[in-house]
Design an enzyme around this catalytic site. Structure first.
Site, PDB file in Angstrom:
ATOM      1  N   CYS A 173       1.007  -8.259 -10.055  1.00 23.17           N
ATOM      2  CA  CYS A 173       0.199  -7.586 -11.083  1.00 23.17           C
ATOM      3  C   CYS A 173       1.092  -6.970 -12.151  1.00 23.17           C
ATOM      4  CB  CYS A 173      -0.715  -6.530 -10.459  1.00 23.17           C
ATOM      5  SG  CYS A 173       0.141  -5.211  -9.593  1.00 23.17           S
ATOM      6  N   GLN A 190       1.588  -0.425  -1.655  1.00 19.30           N
ATOM      7  CA  GLN A 190       2.832  -0.498  -0.885  1.00 19.30           C
ATOM      8  C   GLN A 190       3.173   0.823  -0.191  1.00 19.30           C
ATOM      9  OE1 GLN A 190       6.109  -2.241  -3.069  1.00 19.30           O
ATOM     10  NE2 GLN A 190       7.620  -1.307  -1.710  1.00 19.30           N
ATOM     11  N   HIS A 210       5.561  -7.138  -7.200  1.00 18.96           N
ATOM     12  CA  HIS A 210       4.112  -7.073  -7.411  1.00 18.96           C
ATOM     13  C   HIS A 210       3.735  -7.985  -8.567  1.00 18.96           C
ATOM     14  CE1 HIS A 210       3.222  -3.347  -4.954  1.00 18.96           C
ATOM     15  NE2 HIS A 210       4.531  -3.434  -4.903  1.00 18.96           N
ATOM     16  N   CYS A 249      -2.410  -6.294  -3.649  1.00 20.96           N
ATOM     17  CA  CYS A 249      -2.601  -4.933  -4.149  1.00 20.96           C
ATOM     18  C   CYS A 249      -4.082  -4.663  -4.377  1.00 20.96           C
ATOM     19  CB  CYS A 249      -1.779  -4.684  -5.413  1.00 20.96           C
ATOM     20  SG  CYS A 249      -2.613  -4.993  -6.963  1.00 20.96           S
ATOM     21  N   GLU A 250      -4.494  -3.462  -4.023  1.00 16.63           N
ATOM     22  CA  GLU A 250      -5.921  -3.148  -4.109  1.00 16.63           C
ATOM     23  C   GLU A 250      -6.368  -2.809  -5.527  1.00 16.63           C
ATOM     24  OE1 GLU A 250      -6.331  -0.009  -1.259  1.00 16.63           O
ATOM     25  OE2 GLU A 250      -6.023   1.564  -2.748  1.00 16.63           O
ATOM     26  N   HIS A 251      -5.419  -2.646  -6.432  1.00 15.84           N
ATOM     27  CA  HIS A 251      -5.804  -2.334  -7.808  1.00 15.84           C
ATOM     28  C   HIS A 251      -6.131  -3.573  -8.615  1.00 15.84           C
ATOM     29  CE1 HIS A 251      -3.195   1.445  -7.073  1.00 15.84           C
ATOM     30  NE2 HIS A 251      -4.457   1.688  -6.789  1.00 15.84           N
ATOM     31  N   HIS A 252      -5.451  -4.676  -8.325  1.00 16.35           N
ATOM     32  CA  HIS A 252      -5.653  -5.893  -9.113  1.00 16.35           C
ATOM     33  C   HIS A 252      -6.010  -7.111  -8.261  1.00 16.35           C
ATOM     34  CE1 HIS A 252      -2.830  -3.281 -11.377  1.00 16.35           C
ATOM     35  NE2 HIS A 252      -3.548  -3.663 -12.407  1.00 16.35           N
TER      36      HIS A 252
HETATM   37 ZN    ZN Z   1      -1.635  -4.079  -8.726  1.00 21.51          ZN
END
Ligand code: ZN
Length: 191
Positions: free
Chosen positions: A147, A117, A145, A76-79
């Site tokens: 995260c 996703q 996920h 995931c690009e956020h975490h």
């Molecule tokens: Zn994430």
């Protein structure tokens, strides 16, 4: 292209940032190991779906084709934490079909990047529309996920589901029902 030198430096800094000693026995090769791992995990940036979807076969039978349970691992690009699960891909050809293993390669092309996703699901569908010019595509992706689940925001094992329809699958309940029926997920779809 992954710059392994930069990744190595960054991981060293990260280790220092969390109060670790990057020179201690167990960690001294970690930056190098992670740099090499990222080259593999981010290989999708160097790949293009046409590498996998351009070799097609003529098909007279333009009925639904479903490839279930394509396992994938992404991040995931956020975490920058892994998310992983299965993609289920259906399409209705327009005279052209592709080898089933190629669909899995197409999923990998987009999974091996920093992702969300929803975006990955749409990218796979759009690539198929572009490369195969089918009558329609429907894709369901279900993934865990880390995260969320590893941090206790959600229960371990809980999954996120995304669905994308293109072409004749859009606004066609009969075809969408057929897709869910083939996946044996009719009950869930009706919830
Ligand atoms: Zn994430």
């Amino acid at each position: 292209m992954v710059d392994e030198g930069k990744v190595k430096e960054a991981v060293k800094l990260l280790l220092e940032g969390i109060g670790e000693d990057p020179e201690r026995e167990g960690l001294k090769d970690t930056p190098d190991r992670i740099a090499r791992m990222y080259t593999e995990l981010m290989a999708g940036y160097e790949d293009h779906p046409s590498n996998h979807l351009s070799r097609t076969f003529a098909a007279e039978n333009n009925e639904i084709v479903l490839e279930k349970d394509i396992v994938f691992y992404s991040m995931c690009e956020h975490h920058m934490m892994p998310f992983f699960g299965k993609a289920h891909i259906a399409y209705i050809p327009n005279g052209k079909v592709v080898g089933l293993s190629k669909l899995a390669r197409c999923v990998e092309t987009y999974a091996r990047r920093l992702q969300i996703q929803e975006k990955m699901t749409a990218q796979i569908a759009d690539a198929m529309m572009e490369e195969l010019n089918p009558q329609g595509v429907m894709i369901l992706v279900e993934a865990e996920h880390l995260c969320m689940t590893a941090r206790g925001v959600k229960k371990p094992g809980s999954k996120t589901t995304t669905v994308v329809t293109r072409g004749v699958f859009q606004d066609n309940e009969r075809l969408q029902d057929l897709f869910f029926k083939l996946l044996n997920r009719k009950e869930e779809a009706e919830e």
